[in-house]
Design a protein around this motif. Structure first.
Motif, mmCIF file in Angstrom:
data_model
loop_
_atom_site.group_PDB
_atom_site.id
_atom_site.type_symbol
_atom_site.label_atom_id
_atom_site.label_comp_id
_atom_site.label_asym_id
_atom_site.label_seq_id
_atom_site.Cartn_x
_atom_site.Cartn_y
_atom_site.Cartn_z
ATOM 1 N N GLU A 137 0.808 -1.219 0.000
ATOM 2 C CA GLU A 137 0.000 0.000 0.000
ATOM 3 C C GLU A 137 0.849 1.281 0.000
ATOM 4 O O GLU A 137 0.580 2.222 -0.746
ATOM 5 N N GLN A 139 -6.625 10.097 -12.611
ATOM 6 C CA GLN A 139 -6.273 10.417 -11.220
ATOM 7 C C GLN A 139 -6.917 9.436 -10.232
ATOM 8 O O GLN A 139 -6.280 8.997 -9.288
ATOM 9 N N THR A 140 -8.170 9.091 -10.458
ATOM 10 C CA THR A 140 -8.871 8.243 -9.495
ATOM 11 C C THR A 140 -8.328 6.825 -9.479
ATOM 12 O O THR A 140 -8.121 6.241 -8.425
ATOM 13 N N TYR A 141 -8.116 6.287 -10.681
ATOM 14 C CA TYR A 141 -7.807 4.851 -10.726
ATOM 15 C C TYR A 141 -6.330 4.524 -10.935
ATOM 16 O O TYR A 141 -5.891 3.457 -10.538
ATOM 17 N N ASN A 147 -6.077 0.712 -9.873
ATOM 18 C CA ASN A 147 -6.329 0.317 -8.493
ATOM 19 C C ASN A 147 -7.779 -0.164 -8.348
ATOM 20 O O ASN A 147 -8.707 0.555 -8.703
ATOM 21 N N ASP A 196 -11.002 1.746 0.415
ATOM 22 C CA ASP A 196 -11.537 3.115 0.452
ATOM 23 C C ASP A 196 -12.857 3.154 1.223
ATOM 24 O O ASP A 196 -13.189 2.215 1.936
ATOM 25 N N PHE A 231 -9.006 -0.826 -5.463
ATOM 26 C CA PHE A 231 -9.379 -0.395 -4.117
ATOM 27 C C PHE A 231 -9.867 -1.560 -3.256
ATOM 28 O O PHE A 231 -10.698 -1.394 -2.381
ATOM 29 N N LYS A 245 -3.395 6.651 -10.582
ATOM 30 C CA LYS A 245 -2.285 7.420 -9.990
ATOM 31 C C LYS A 245 -2.299 7.330 -8.476
ATOM 32 O O LYS A 245 -1.988 8.299 -7.784
ATOM 33 N N THR A 246 -2.690 6.212 -7.954
ATOM 34 C CA THR A 246 -2.833 6.130 -6.504
ATOM 35 C C THR A 246 -1.672 5.396 -5.837
ATOM 36 O O THR A 246 -1.523 5.447 -4.632
#
Ligand code: AMP
Length: 637
Positions: free
Chosen positions: A432, A470-472, A483, A503, A485, A474-475
């Protein structure tokens, strides 16, 4: 026979060759000239240059060999209606619907929002959109006007297709007033609304805007509407799903890749064969309904059952916990698809019901949407005596990410594990914090997928490429990976185990809800100063939402009757905004919420306390007494 390991390896090492071969499972008006364009990661374009049509592959393609075979079997234990449409009948109905939509101004690329109960017209509308190249956005019928309004706003549909009412447990649930209110709330207004009138609830029609399907259907009785040949990369539909913000995400899917992915999954995973019957108990409002009530089975030339009603109500509206098995016997269902929650509901029924019907046609039961617990899996597996196949996927993926591909090679299932990565999915577990790949068995990490994602996977978020990236993607530090999640571990045999979300998304009865959406609804109550919503383990539904509220005026709670009234008001508000699914099981009033020193809400600590677990590392917590108060409230209940 190929081993699954070889099959999988080829899909990852030689994706072009692998998917070019799968591409032959469907009809192309013009063949594709490039299999996978991954020039601009993470965006991937499958089968470029190809022209095809989803409705052609689901309906028209079968007219030659199976025009009179059952295609859509609409069964409602709510109204007692049971009707079988052959492929030819379906072809006729879809053309009538397509012509009606065109008459209301719908053209290629326009959005059509579908807010419908589980009736045949919902499938006609989806297929009609696919036929003329319109983009459908199906919104789950259980959502209320607030949720519907935000989706209308985002999708900007030219036309909305709906009905007078749904029905649950024999009680009509009017849709039209919710729709009217949603249109009033939204700044975007559709040009027209097309309504199926089931005579379940009265409807006030808005002159010039509202049209009745029964009438347009007559006008377009003999309509012939050819399929629009679409680029493989053209958008077929969007479907909204919850994330960690209050704004739902429009998951966008293509045409060619999705059609190929479904055709391939029907063969390799579900092992469903033309001429047989598929029964998925989901709802068209969810991704499972798109892929495995409407499109997948039809593409495979199978009949599909569209079922409206509870799993515990018979066609005579009397209690009958065997209704699904009755349908399996009657329609000789070979492949069935459901969710663990539904099985847990059935588990409360008389076990003799499983023996009362002839279920010998059934080859497998697939379960998805939420973790499958071992007692539930064992109970149904012993009762049905067929393989119970768990599968893990998401609205975003459109088809299973982890499961067992018995159509390729029969492999054993393991209780608690959905299985192994499906062909095309390069699944990894990452640490993580560091993003480092975890390769040793039993290590817990975040489940991610390396690009290119396979055909059928979401293309982007509707009209928001940057949110998609950005959401999926670049985490994870230093990496561009998709990701999920979800937390997971892998055992020495390569089987994955899913351990819950990383999340603030919760899963109620297999349905995904963002706690932020519920919090936003509750915050709208005038008395509410602050709110935290968490998902708490529930024996039947997997999880339920639990709300903790800080009031503007704490003195209100001195009167216990006032607290009860406020709790009811808050629940009603969520019902009205989002729908009953999102309604918290309880609203508890507290004087403060646990936060970090930087002010971040510690939802996970609240959740742990509610589930009687250790709240973990609380060194960053601002005031531990606040959590103690929540503990006391939960203990006192
Ligand atoms: P949805 O997009 O509504 O299908 O929800 C997807 C989420 O549901 C996943 O990210 C998981 O958290 C959960 N989920 C779906 N299928 C499974 C499964 N078979 N086992 C465990 N969790 C699952």
């Amino acid at each position: 026979m190929t081993s699954y390991a070889d099959f999988y390896r080829q899909s990852i090492d030689q994706p072009d060759a692998f998917w070019a071969e799968q591409g032959q499972l469907i009809d192309w008006h013009k063949p594709f000239d490039r299999v996978c364009n991954y020039d601009n990661p993470p965006f991937v374009h499958w089968f470029q240059g190809g022209l095809t049509n989803l409705c052609h592959n689901a309906v028209d393609r079968h007219l030659k060999d199976r025009a009179d075979q059952a295609a859509l079997i609409a069964v409602s234990s709510e109204t007692g209606l049971e009707k079988t449409y052959s492929f030819k009948d379906l072809h006729d109905e879809v053309q009538r619907m397509a012509a009606s939509l065109q008459a209301l101004g719908v053209q290629k690329g326009d959005r059509v929002l579908i807010y419908m109960p589980m009736i045949a017209e919902a499938a006609f509308a989806m297929l009609a959109c696919a036929r003329i190249g319109a983009i459908h956005c199906v919104v789950f019928g259980g959502f209320a006007s607030g949720s519907l309004a935000s989706r209308i706003e985002d999708a900007t549909p030219k036309v909305i297709v709906s009905a007078d009412a749904g029905s649950r447990g024999g009680k009509a649930l009017p849709y039209k007033p919710l729709l009217d209110e949603a249109i009033r709330l939204s700044s975007h207004k559709p040009n027209a609304v097309l309504l199926a009138d089931r005579s379940l609830a009265p409807m006030d029609l808005v002159a010039g805007r509202d049209h009745l399907w029964n009438e347009l259907r007559k006008t377009h009785r003999d309509a012939q509407v050819p399929c629009e040949w679409l680029d493989a990369t053209a958008i077929s539909y969007t479907i909204y799903t919850s994330g960690t913000t209050g704004k739902p995400k429009g998951v966008q899917r293509d045409t060619g890749g999705y059609t190929v992915a479904l055709a391939a999954s029907m063969r390799h995973i579900f092992d469903g064969r033309a001429g047989e019957t598929f029964f998925s108990t989901s709802d068209i409002g969810w991704v499972v309904g798109h892929s495995y009530i409407v499109y997948g089975p039809l593409i495979a030339g199978m009949a599909t059952i569209l079922y409206e009603g509870l799993p515990t109500q018979g066609m005579d509206k009397k209690p009958n916990g065997g209704i699904w098995w009755e349908l399996v016997e009657k329609y000789k269902v070979t492949v069935m698809f459901s969710a663990p929650t539904a099985v847990r509901v059935l588990k409360k029924q008389d076990p003799a019901l499983l023996k009362k019907y002839d279920l010998s046609s059934l080859r497998a039961l697939f379960l998805a949407g939420e973790p499958l617990d071992e007692p539930t899996a064992r109970w149904i597996s012993e009762g049905l005596n067929v393989p119970i196949i768990d599968n893990y996927w998401q609205t975003e993926s459109g088809w299973p990410i982890l499961t067992i591909a018995n159509g390729v090679e029969q492999k054993p299932s393991k209780f608690g594990s959905p299985g192994v990565p499906m062909y095309g999915y390069n699944v990894k577990l990452l640490h993580e914090a560091t993003g480092e790949e975890l390769t040793a068995p039993g290590e817990k990490g975040v489940v991610v997928i390396e690009g290119p994602t396979p055909p059928g996977f979401m293309q982007t978020i509707w009209q928001d490429d940057s949110r998609f990236v950005q959401t999926y993607w670049k985490t994870v530090p230093g990496k561009t990976v998709y990701n999920t999640f979800d937390w997971g571990i892998r055992d020495a045999d390569g089987y994955y185990f899913i351990l819950g979300r990383t999340d603030d998304v919760i899963n109620v009865a297999g349905h995904r809800l963002g706690t932020r959406e519920i919090e936003e609804s509750i915050s709208g109550h005038l008395q509410v100063a602050e709110v935290a919503v968490v998902g708490v383990a529930d024996a039947l539904k997997g999880q339920v939402a639990m709300a903790f509220v800080v009031l503007r005026d704490a003195a209100l709670l001195d009167d216990s009757a006032a607290a009860i009234k406020l709790e009811a008001e808050i629940m009603k508000r969520v019902d009205g905004d989002l729908g009953a699914l999102a309604r918290p099981a309880r609203v508890r009033f507290v004087s403060a919420l646990p936060k970090t020193r930087s002010g971040k809400l510690l939802r996970r600590a609240i959740q742990a306390v509610c589930e009687g677990r250790d709240a973990g590392d609380l060194t960053t917590m601002d005031d531990p007494a606040v959590l103690q108060q929540i503990k006391d409230k939960v203990a006192a209940a």
